[in-house]
Design a protein around this motif. Structure first.
Motif, PDB file in Angstrom:
ATOM      1  N   ALA A  76      39.797  36.028  46.746  1.00 50.39           N
ATOM      2  CA  ALA A  76      40.554  35.823  48.210  1.00 50.39           C
ATOM      3  C   ALA A  76      39.106  35.158  48.933  1.00 50.39           C
ATOM      4  CB  ALA A  76      40.845  37.738  47.947  1.00 50.39           C
ATOM      5  N   VAL A  77      38.333  36.111  48.415  1.00 54.03           N
ATOM      6  CA  VAL A  77      36.936  35.612  50.024  1.00 54.03           C
ATOM      7  C   VAL A  77      36.599  33.960  49.902  1.00 54.03           C
ATOM      8  CG1 VAL A  77      34.922  35.344  49.722  1.00 54.03           C
ATOM      9  CG2 VAL A  77      35.838  37.999  49.173  1.00 54.03           C
ATOM     10  N   LYS A  78      36.835  33.308  48.155  1.00 50.62           N
ATOM     11  CA  LYS A  78      36.869  31.688  48.320  1.00 50.62           C
ATOM     12  C   LYS A  78      38.039  31.914  49.247  1.00 50.62           C
ATOM     13  CE  LYS A  78      38.212  28.428  45.613  1.00 50.62           C
ATOM     14  NZ  LYS A  78      39.661  27.483  45.493  1.00 50.62           N
ATOM     15  N   SER A  79      39.578  32.125  49.418  1.00 47.50           N
ATOM     16  CA  SER A  79      40.583  31.758  50.212  1.00 47.50           C
ATOM     17  C   SER A  79      40.226  31.424  51.528  1.00 47.50           C
ATOM     18  CB  SER A  79      41.848  32.116  50.421  1.00 47.50           C
ATOM     19  OG  SER A  79      42.239  32.370  49.210  1.00 47.50           O
ATOM     20  N   GLU A  80      39.368  33.122  52.307  1.00 48.20           N
ATOM     21  CA  GLU A  80      38.721  33.030  53.184  1.00 48.20           C
ATOM     22  C   GLU A  80      37.501  32.337  53.842  1.00 48.20           C
ATOM     23  OE1 GLU A  80      40.014  35.345  55.951  1.00 48.20           O
ATOM     24  OE2 GLU A  80      41.510  35.620  54.464  1.00 48.20           O
ATOM     25  N   ILE A  81      36.989  31.988  53.249  1.00 50.12           N
ATOM     26  CA  ILE A  81      35.498  30.998  53.316  1.00 50.12           C
ATOM     27  C   ILE A  81      35.939  29.136  53.894  1.00 50.12           C
ATOM     28  CG2 ILE A  81      33.351  29.858  52.665  1.00 50.12           C
ATOM     29  CD1 ILE A  81      32.922  32.514  51.272  1.00 50.12           C
ATOM     30  N   GLU A  82      37.365  28.993  52.930  1.00 48.63           N
ATOM     31  CA  GLU A  82      38.203  27.601  52.752  1.00 48.63           C
ATOM     32  C   GLU A  82      38.533  27.900  54.227  1.00 48.63           C
ATOM     33  OE1 GLU A  82      39.069  26.377  48.275  1.00 48.63           O
ATOM     34  OE2 GLU A  82      40.644  27.943  49.481  1.00 48.63           O
ATOM     35  N   LYS A  83      38.991  28.356  54.756  1.00 51.55           N
ATOM     36  CA  LYS A  83      39.147  28.318  56.300  1.00 51.55           C
ATOM     37  C   LYS A  83      38.366  27.816  57.143  1.00 51.55           C
ATOM     38  CE  LYS A  83      42.717  31.448  55.469  1.00 51.55           C
ATOM     39  NZ  LYS A  83      43.351  33.003  56.239  1.00 51.55           N
ATOM     40  N   ARG A  84      36.683  28.067  56.814  1.00 52.54           N
ATOM     41  CA  ARG A  84      35.905  28.281  57.735  1.00 52.54           C
ATOM     42  C   ARG A  84      35.892  26.170  57.824  1.00 52.54           C
ATOM     43  NH1 ARG A  84      32.956  31.484  60.505  1.00 52.54           N
ATOM     44  NH2 ARG A  84      31.171  30.253  60.568  1.00 52.54           N
ATOM     45  N   PRO A  85      35.494  25.648  59.262  1.00 51.34           N
ATOM     46  CA  PRO A  85      35.505  24.291  59.491  1.00 51.34           C
ATOM     47  C   PRO A  85      34.383  23.423  59.186  1.00 51.34           C
ATOM     48  CG  PRO A  85      34.661  25.323  61.401  1.00 51.34           C
ATOM     49  CD  PRO A  85      35.113  26.828  60.783  1.00 51.34           C
ATOM     50  N   GLU A  86      33.334  24.509  58.611  1.00 50.14           N
ATOM     51  CA  GLU A  86      31.585  23.572  58.558  1.00 50.14           C
ATOM     52  C   GLU A  86      32.250  22.965  56.881  1.00 50.14           C
ATOM     53  OE1 GLU A  86      32.012  26.696  59.183  1.00 50.14           O
ATOM     54  OE2 GLU A  86      29.997  27.397  59.013  1.00 50.14           O
ATOM     55  N   VAL A  87      32.975  23.974  55.775  1.00 53.54           N
ATOM     56  CA  VAL A  87      33.247  23.861  55.001  1.00 53.54           C
ATOM     57  C   VAL A  87      34.250  22.263  54.458  1.00 53.54           C
ATOM     58  CG1 VAL A  87      34.376  24.980  52.449  1.00 53.54           C
ATOM     59  CG2 VAL A  87      33.747  26.811  54.160  1.00 53.54           C
ATOM     60  N   LYS A  88      33.321  21.861  52.838  1.00 57.82           N
ATOM     61  CA  LYS A  88      34.265  20.618  52.759  1.00 57.82           C
ATOM     62  C   LYS A  88      35.175  21.489  51.549  1.00 57.82           C
ATOM     63  CE  LYS A  88      33.085  15.664  50.401  1.00 57.82           C
ATOM     64  NZ  LYS A  88      32.104  15.316  50.179  1.00 57.82           N
ATOM     65  N   GLU A  89      34.258  21.830  50.055  1.00 56.51           N
ATOM     66  CA  GLU A  89      34.495  22.451  48.918  1.00 56.51           C
ATOM     67  C   GLU A  89      34.116  23.516  48.498  1.00 56.51           C
ATOM     68  OE1 GLU A  89      34.909  20.018  46.231  1.00 56.51           O
ATOM     69  OE2 GLU A  89      33.316  18.596  46.597  1.00 56.51           O
ATOM     70  N   ILE A  90      34.745  24.306  47.913  1.00 52.97           N
ATOM     71  CA  ILE A  90      34.648  25.496  47.185  1.00 52.97           C
ATOM     72  C   ILE A  90      34.579  24.728  45.849  1.00 52.97           C
ATOM     73  CG2 ILE A  90      34.450  27.466  46.901  1.00 52.97           C
ATOM     74  CD1 ILE A  90      34.958  28.164  49.911  1.00 52.97           C
ATOM     75  N   HIS A  91      34.065  25.694  45.199  1.00 52.74           N
ATOM     76  CA  HIS A  91      34.295  26.072  43.597  1.00 52.74           C
ATOM     77  C   HIS A  91      34.176  27.007  42.864  1.00 52.74           C
ATOM     78  CE1 HIS A  91      34.806  21.087  43.286  1.00 52.74           C
ATOM     79  NE2 HIS A  91      33.108  21.108  43.462  1.00 52.74           N
ATOM     80  N   TYR A  92      34.981  28.041  42.082  1.00 55.75           N
ATOM     81  CA  TYR A  92      35.052  29.288  41.605  1.00 55.75           C
ATOM     82  C   TYR A  92      34.280  28.713  40.511  1.00 55.75           C
ATOM     83  CZ  TYR A  92      35.950  33.282  39.620  1.00 55.75           C
ATOM     84  OH  TYR A  92      35.529  34.622  39.289  1.00 55.75           O
ATOM     85  N   GLU A  93      32.936  29.830  39.734  1.00 52.30           N
ATOM     86  CA  GLU A  93      32.987  29.901  38.238  1.00 52.30           C
ATOM     87  C   GLU A  93      33.051  31.082  37.994  1.00 52.30           C
ATOM     88  OE1 GLU A  93      29.347  27.522  35.993  1.00 52.30           O
ATOM     89  OE2 GLU A  93      28.249  28.724  37.964  1.00 52.30           O
ATOM     90  N   SER A  94      33.883  31.737  37.228  1.00 49.90           N
ATOM     91  CA  SER A  94      33.787  32.592  36.343  1.00 49.90           C
ATOM     92  C   SER A  94      32.406  33.101  35.838  1.00 49.90           C
ATOM     93  CB  SER A  94      35.015  33.036  35.718  1.00 49.90           C
ATOM     94  OG  SER A  94      34.950  32.399  33.926  1.00 49.90           O
ATOM     95  N   ALA A  95      32.465  34.708  35.458  1.00 50.29           N
ATOM     96  CA  ALA A  95      31.329  34.888  34.193  1.00 50.29           C
ATOM     97  C   ALA A  95      31.517  34.227  32.927  1.00 50.29           C
ATOM     98  CB  ALA A  95      30.740  35.980  34.013  1.00 50.29           C
ATOM     99  N   ASP A  96      32.351  34.145  32.706  1.00 51.16           N
ATOM    100  CA  ASP A  96      32.462  33.473  31.262  1.00 51.16           C
ATOM    101  C   ASP A  96      32.381  32.185  31.194  1.00 51.16           C
ATOM    102  OD1 ASP A  96      33.684  35.624  30.126  1.00 51.16           O
ATOM    103  OD2 ASP A  96      35.681  35.264  29.818  1.00 51.16           O
ATOM    104  N   ALA A  97      32.742  30.999  31.944  1.00 56.47           N
ATOM    105  CA  ALA A  97      32.316  29.993  32.396  1.00 56.47           C
ATOM    106  C   ALA A  97      30.548  29.437  32.723  1.00 56.47           C
ATOM    107  CB  ALA A  97      33.169  28.452  33.396  1.00 56.47           C
ATOM    108  N   ALA A  98      30.322  30.565  33.788  1.00 60.25           N
ATOM    109  CA  ALA A  98      28.521  30.759  33.889  1.00 60.25           C
ATOM    110  C   ALA A  98      28.159  30.654  32.461  1.00 60.25           C
ATOM    111  CB  ALA A  98      28.458  31.119  34.640  1.00 60.25           C
ATOM    112  N   TRP A  99      28.496  31.344  31.482  1.00 60.48           N
ATOM    113  CA  TRP A  99      27.781  31.967  30.288  1.00 60.48           C
ATOM    114  C   TRP A  99      28.295  30.663  29.211  1.00 60.48           C
ATOM    115  CZ3 TRP A  99      23.933  33.162  26.727  1.00 60.48           C
ATOM    116  CH2 TRP A  99      24.560  33.529  25.951  1.00 60.48           C
TER     117      TRP A  99
END
Length: 298
Positions: A76-99
């Motif tokens: 949900a936070v990702k979706s809100e940040i994506e609305k910002r004009p300065e944002v080009k793209e966002i990648h979400y990395e889960s805890a499992d993916a990080a590990w």
């Protein structure tokens, strides 16, 4: 203007090119030399800006969340940040993916002794900006979000790249202004020489009742033609120089071309051709128009 006067003016403009060959060659050489330097600087500066932009694309802001924050809340936070004009793209990395990524990079896939994910609270968002100069404003906004624990960013890198962009903009503007001033000054002098050579011819035209416009128009057409020719010659030369230089670098220094990818000549010329032609024609027109008006008193 009547149609026959129009064609007469155009014809006289072309004839004037041949009547005073040394004046014509001097004018073409003047514009050509200035636009050749402009084209070189334009190509270099555009490539530097491209290198800076490529480096900017690798600069990211990483957002970490409070312990216990659910994946739905993070998205949900990702979706809100994506609305910002300065944002080009966002990648979400889960805890499992990080590990998984950590295991492959630092442990070589070895996982014995780990019964739980030691990076359980390391889920994050990696945010890439359209312009790194906007990083501070974005970080301030993200830090105001309740579920955000920490925001990692590189202020030194962002400030350095932003400063380079501004420097390139100032350098580009300065070079353009200097070359324009030099070109207009030189073309004005060469037009003055042409007028002096044809002073008697101009006086005769005035005595027999030629209008101010009729006297002035062939010089203006001549100036425009000189501007076109003076623009075309350096464009052809720079095209082959740039193309061969990039080909040589890519062949002899393949590693350098991977780190610093050069812009293809076609992309450079998409902007350089119309800009150079506009400058050349503009210099030819302004130089001839203002000089004729000043010295002929018409």
């Amino acid at each position: 203007m009547r149609i026959n006067s129009f064609f007469y003016t155009i014809g006289q403009g072309f004839k004037n090119l041949g009547r005073n060959k040394w004046y014509t060659l001097a004018s073409i050489a003047t514009i050509g030399a200035c636009l050749f330097l402009f084209g070189l600087f334009f190509s270099i500066i555009n490539n530097i800006q491209h290198f800076v932009h490529t480096a900017e694309e690798g600069v990211s802001v990483t957002v970490f969340f409070d312990e216990g924050t659910s994946e739905d809340q993070m998205l949900a936070v990702k979706s809100e940040i994506e609305k910002r004009p300065e944002v080009k793209e966002i990648h979400y990395e889960s805890a499992d993916a990080a590990w998984e990524g950590y295991k492959e990079e630092y442990l070589g896939g070895y996982t014995d002794g780990f019964t739980e994910n030691p990076l359980a609270d390391s889920a994050n968002l990696q945010i890439y900006l359209k312009d790194v100069s906007m990083q501070a404003a974005l970080v301030t906004y993200i830090e105001s979000i309740d579920t955000v624990r920490d925001v990692k960013r590189s202020e030194v890198t962002a400030d350095t790249l932003s400063g380079l962009n501004k420097l390139m903009a100032y350098v580009s503007m300065g070079i353009i202004i200097i070359l324009l001033c030099v070109s207009i000054f030189l073309i004005s002098n060469t037009v003055t020489m042409g007028i002096a050579v044809r002073k008697d011819e101009i006086n005769i035209m005035k005595y027999i009742g030629a209008t101010d416009f009729f006297v002035r128009a062939p010089f203006v057409v001549e100036g425009i033609l000189i501007g076109i020719i003076g623009s075309a010659i350096p464009l052809v030369i720079i095209y082959y120089i740039y193309k061969n230089a990039i080909s040589y670098v890519n062949t002899k220094f393949a590693m350098l071309s991977t780190i610093l990818p050069f812009l293809p000549v076609e992309q450079i010329y998409n902007d350089l051709v119309p800009i150079s032609m506009a400058i050349g024609i503009g210099i030819g027109f302004l130089g001839s128009f203002t000089t004729v008006r000043k010295h002929l008193h018409v």
